[in-house]
Design an enzyme around this catalytic site. Structure first.
Site, mmCIF file in Angstrom:
data_model
loop_
_atom_site.group_PDB
_atom_site.id
_atom_site.type_symbol
_atom_site.label_atom_id
_atom_site.label_comp_id
_atom_site.label_asym_id
_atom_site.label_seq_id
_atom_site.Cartn_x
_atom_site.Cartn_y
_atom_site.Cartn_z
ATOM 1 N N ASP A 62 0.997 -1.138 0.085
ATOM 2 C CA ASP A 62 -0.027 -0.037 0.118
ATOM 3 C C ASP A 62 0.769 1.353 -0.083
ATOM 4 O O ASP A 62 2.316 1.368 -0.026
ATOM 5 C CB ASP A 62 -0.890 -0.074 1.261
ATOM 6 C CG ASP A 62 -2.380 -1.062 1.149
ATOM 7 O OD1 ASP A 62 -2.309 -1.301 -0.037
ATOM 8 O OD2 ASP A 62 -2.735 -1.246 2.100
ATOM 9 N N TYR A 126 7.144 -10.211 6.343
ATOM 10 C CA TYR A 126 6.987 -8.564 6.715
ATOM 11 C C TYR A 126 7.546 -8.476 8.040
ATOM 12 O O TYR A 126 7.356 -9.342 8.995
ATOM 13 C CB TYR A 126 5.355 -8.284 6.595
ATOM 14 C CG TYR A 126 4.864 -8.320 5.316
ATOM 15 C CD1 TYR A 126 4.897 -7.131 4.290
ATOM 16 C CD2 TYR A 126 4.228 -9.447 4.541
ATOM 17 C CE1 TYR A 126 4.257 -6.855 3.345
ATOM 18 C CE2 TYR A 126 3.821 -9.031 3.217
ATOM 19 C CZ TYR A 126 3.691 -7.806 2.804
ATOM 20 O OH TYR A 126 3.236 -7.754 1.486
#
Length: 291
Positions: A62, A126
């Site tokens: 994002d 992540y």
């Protein structure tokens, strides 16, 4: 397609600071929103491929999210009689022509024509960075702004966060941690690793007199794939546990509720603390990112 011309497919790894971008995916037809992919494909135009070069991105990120190492595949078709670029020449050419200083190509490999950067990935990791002891935004070093989530609390209950994270491990329906707009056909995912730890290196940008107050923490999550904003929602819930707003056992209840609209699981950790750390494939030795 020119006679005798050959198409070569490459896997490339690249990194970026996401602050200036509207995510990694290309933005088409917009004047002010731009994706990392736009710059990569602009640089690839200088390769003079017979057909335009398009990057197929492994992992969507994002706006504001960073990547220590993302991946993509691309096809380059040179004019008839010209041999394919070597991976080293391709990497150097892309870096030479990239017009944004916050993007860098790390590695390139030749891959078979059927290889797909998104579908072939066996693991994605992540990293989420937190800092405690930051009572006001201006107390955070300028070099760390947009690179971590600054919490006003002086400490976190890391033992409770680790206990809570254990409830997330394994194969589950993760729809309680999925944001609206996900293209996924199934909310079932397998979380292989969820760790919470103090960052032993801290930050090189913290002055000695600040190091007693500011403490940095790392959360890492590994899975083959994740749902839309799943990592940021899980992070938010684990931070709530660390701050005492939730008990570890409540995380199991949230997971089993399959309700994405609950009070705690509907909160999303800020994008600027999140980094895509690694994308792995069978048979490729990749750059090991720091951390």
């Amino acid at each position: 397609m020119g006679a005798g011309s050959a198409r070569a497919r490459y896997l490339v790894y690249f990194q970026y600071l996401g602050t200036d971008f509207n995510g990694v995916a290309a933005v088409r037809g917009a004047q002010h929103a731009i994706g990392v992919q736009n710059y990569l494909e602009e640089a690839a135009e200088r390769l003079k491929s017979v057909v335009p070069v398009k990057f197929t991105i492994s992992s969507r990120t994002d706006a504001g999210v960073h990547a220590l190492s993302n991946a993509a595949h691309l096809d380059v078709q040179r004019r008839s009689g010209l041999p394919p670029f070597s991976p080293e020449v391709l990497m150097e050419a892309l870096n030479t022509h990239l017009r944004h200083p916050a993007i860098r190509v790390l590695q390139a490999f030749r891959v078979p024509s059927h290889f797909h950067a998104r579908h072939a990935a066996t693991s994605r990791t992540y990293l989420y960075r937190l800092v405690t002891g930051c009572r006001r935004p201006d107390q955070l070093p300028v070099f760390e702004r947009n690179r971590c989530w600054a919490l006003r609390a002086d400490c976190l209950d890391v033992a409770a966060m680790r206990e809570a994270a254990q409830h997330l491990l394994g194969t589950h329906d993760f729809r309680a941690f999925q944001s609206a707009g996900s293209p996924a056909t199934s909310p079932v995912r397998t979380l292989r690793r969820a760790s919470v730890s103090p960052d032993p290196a801290g930050s090189p940008f913290v002055l000695p007199e600040e190091s007693r107050r500011l403490r940095f923490w790392s959360l890492e999550f590994e899975s083959q794939s994740f749902l839309y904003r799943q990592v940021r929602r899980m992070t938010s819930v684990l931070v709530a546990v660390g701050l005492g707003a939730l008990m570890p056992a409540q995380v199991k209840v949230i997971l089993e509720s399959q309700d994405p609209l609950g009070r705690h699981q509907s909160r999303v950790a800020p994008a600027h603390g999140l980094f895509l750390k690694a994308v792995l494939y069978e048979g490729f030795e990749t750059v090991t990112p720091p951390g």
